[in-house]
Design a protein around this motif. Structure first.
Motif, PDB file in Angstrom:
ATOM      1  N   UNK A 122       0.572  -1.422   0.302  1.00  0.00           N
ATOM      2  CA  UNK A 122       0.413  -0.396   0.733  1.00  0.00           C
ATOM      3  C   UNK A 122       0.574   1.102   0.276  1.00  0.00           C
ATOM      4  N   UNK A 123       0.441   2.514   0.291  1.00  0.00           N
ATOM      5  CA  UNK A 123       1.026   3.542  -0.122  1.00  0.00           C
ATOM      6  C   UNK A 123       1.858   3.810   1.207  1.00  0.00           C
ATOM      7  N   UNK A 124       3.192   3.951   1.135  1.00  0.00           N
ATOM      8  CA  UNK A 124       3.952   4.684   1.983  1.00  0.00           C
ATOM      9  C   UNK A 124       4.918   5.323   1.753  1.00  0.00           C
ATOM     10  N   UNK A 128       5.048   9.290  -0.963  1.00  0.00           N
ATOM     11  CA  UNK A 128       5.084  10.861  -0.397  1.00  0.00           C
ATOM     12  C   UNK A 128       6.093  11.208  -0.824  1.00  0.00           C
ATOM     13  N   UNK A 129       7.114  11.129  -0.792  1.00  0.00           N
ATOM     14  CA  UNK A 129       8.457  11.281  -1.538  1.00  0.00           C
ATOM     15  C   UNK A 129       7.201  11.954  -3.078  1.00  0.00           C
ATOM     16  N   UNK A 130       6.839  10.820  -3.662  1.00  0.00           N
ATOM     17  CA  UNK A 130       6.310  11.557  -4.562  1.00  0.00           C
ATOM     18  C   UNK A 130       5.587  12.282  -5.206  1.00  0.00           C
ATOM     19  N   UNK A 131       5.177  12.737  -3.831  1.00  0.00           N
ATOM     20  CA  UNK A 131       4.667  14.441  -3.703  1.00  0.00           C
ATOM     21  C   UNK A 131       5.061  14.972  -3.733  1.00  0.00           C
ATOM     22  N   UNK A 132       6.274  15.067  -3.126  1.00  0.00           N
ATOM     23  CA  UNK A 132       7.683  16.238  -2.669  1.00  0.00           C
ATOM     24  C   UNK A 132       8.029  16.569  -4.533  1.00  0.00           C
ATOM     25  N   UNK A 133       8.494  15.223  -4.778  1.00  0.00           N
ATOM     26  CA  UNK A 133       9.264  15.483  -6.222  1.00  0.00           C
ATOM     27  C   UNK A 133       8.364  15.341  -7.257  1.00  0.00           C
ATOM     28  N   UNK A 134       7.601  15.979  -7.241  1.00  0.00           N
ATOM     29  CA  UNK A 134       6.251  15.867  -8.493  1.00  0.00           C
ATOM     30  C   UNK A 134       7.312  16.237  -9.824  1.00  0.00           C
ATOM     31  N   UNK A 135       8.379  17.328  -9.717  1.00  0.00           N
ATOM     32  CA  UNK A 135       8.095  17.626 -10.893  1.00  0.00           C
ATOM     33  C   UNK A 135       8.983  16.211 -12.066  1.00  0.00           C
ATOM     34  N   UNK A 231       6.664  10.267   8.035  1.00  0.00           N
ATOM     35  CA  UNK A 231       7.955  10.904   7.628  1.00  0.00           C
ATOM     36  C   UNK A 231       8.719   9.559   7.761  1.00  0.00           C
ATOM     37  N   UNK A 232       8.225   7.956   7.965  1.00  0.00           N
ATOM     38  CA  UNK A 232       9.110   7.951   7.935  1.00  0.00           C
ATOM     39  C   UNK A 232       8.608   6.167   7.498  1.00  0.00           C
ATOM     40  N   UNK A 233      10.030   5.470   7.088  1.00  0.00           N
ATOM     41  CA  UNK A 233       9.721   3.924   5.823  1.00  0.00           C
ATOM     42  C   UNK A 233      10.741   2.716   7.050  1.00  0.00           C
ATOM     43  N   UNK A 234       9.558   1.280   7.491  1.00  0.00           N
ATOM     44  CA  UNK A 234      10.506   0.535   7.935  1.00  0.00           C
ATOM     45  C   UNK A 234      11.304  -0.450   7.430  1.00  0.00           C
TER      46      UNK A 234
END
Length: 294
Positions: A122-124, A128-135, A231-234
């Motif tokens: 699922x989303x992780x 979120x990074x995808x939204x930050x680096x949208x370009x 703001x973390x990833x397991x």
């Protein structure tokens, strides 16, 4: 009273749109879960108990996600004046709201399928990074998928769904509700997301040794919100690891074979180079996330 009559009575209530929005979110989330389950059939641990877990725990997290999603709608239904709510303007606003909601839910479902195809989760925090680096991300997505065609199809599908639901969307606007009564209902509904935030853990779904069972038991929107907020990833979930003792033994063995002398029982070493020091110009090129296929 039959289920149909109870449903009709709920929709006729001032907060009927909340029930309808929640029902839409849970229905589309269920269809998404079934789609991902079929796609991952070869890796899923098939058993009756696991299927029950996926459906029931999944519904729980769908409702948890819905508790946050309906906050703007609850506030609108609570504060909008009773007389104005029965007007044509109110109906138009509800149509616009449900058009945005349905479009968002369907777009999210399609996005989850693409994300699952890539990462099998699922989303992780990656999402979120995808939204930050949208370009960079949007450019890659546009190169990989026919975005304009997909968006056009989703808008047409959304318009069709909203048209079919038009009577259910506006049925609550044909009667007035006192502010005091609206307040009691609104307070209860607004307490639900507060309870969810403080009392619900995203780890409750992780009760199986099969990762696909755990991931399918969750809700993508809820997981995205958790990843965005924390703001973390397991690390242990997404990277292959060894037990600490095994890794230490391997490291000690490699250090013993090294020509350098160890200064203590840890990893510190003294590097002895008998040659002449060469001061070179070195260019280091680092490439992040370069897939093996390239």
């Amino acid at each position: 009273m039959s289920i149909k009559e109870k449903t009709s009575k709920l929709l006729e209530n001032r907060f009927g749109p909340v029930f309808l929005a929640t029902l839409l979110l849970c229905s589309i989330s269920l269809l998404t879960r079934i789609t991902l389950l079929i796609y991952s059939a070869a890796s899923f641990d098939w058993s009756v108990l696991n299927l029950i877990k996926v459906l029931l725990i999944g519904l729980f997290y769908d409702l948890a996600a819905a508790s946050f999603a309906i906050i703007p709608l609850v506030i609108y239904l609570w504060l909008f004046p009773a007389k104005a709510y029965t007007s044509k303007t109110s109906r138009v606003l509800l149509f616009i709201y449900f058009f945005v909601v349905v479009l968002t839910l369907i777009f999210n479902a399609v996005s989850e399928c693409f994300f699952w195809e890539e990462f099998s989760v699922r989303y992780n925090f990656i999402a979120v990074d995808y939204l930050v680096y949208t370009t960079e991300v949007i450019g890659n997505i546009r190169q990989s998928y026919p975005i304009n065609t997909i968006l056009t199809a989703l808008i047409i599908l959304t318009a069709g769904i909203v048209y079919l639901l038009r009577k259910l969307i506006t049925v609550s606007t044909y009667q007035q509700t006192r502010f005091s009564k609206r307040t009691k209902t609104a307070v209860i509904l607004l307490c639900v997301p507060i309870f969810t935030y403080f009392c619900v853990s995203h780890k409750w779904k992780n009760n199986s040794s099969n990762q696909y069972v755990n991931e399918l038991s969750g809700n993508g929107m809820y997981e995205f919100g958790y990843a965005f907020w924390h703001n973390q990833l397991d690390y242990d979930t997404f990277y292959k690891t060894l037990p600490i003792k095994s890794a230490a033994n391997i490291l000690q063995h490699l250090l013993q074979a090294d020509s350098a002398s160890r200064t203590d029982i840890g990893t510190s070493r003294t590097i002895n180079n008998g040659g002449t020091e060469n001061r070179m110009n070195v260019v280091l090129i680092s490439v992040e996330s370069l897939s093996a296929e390239f």
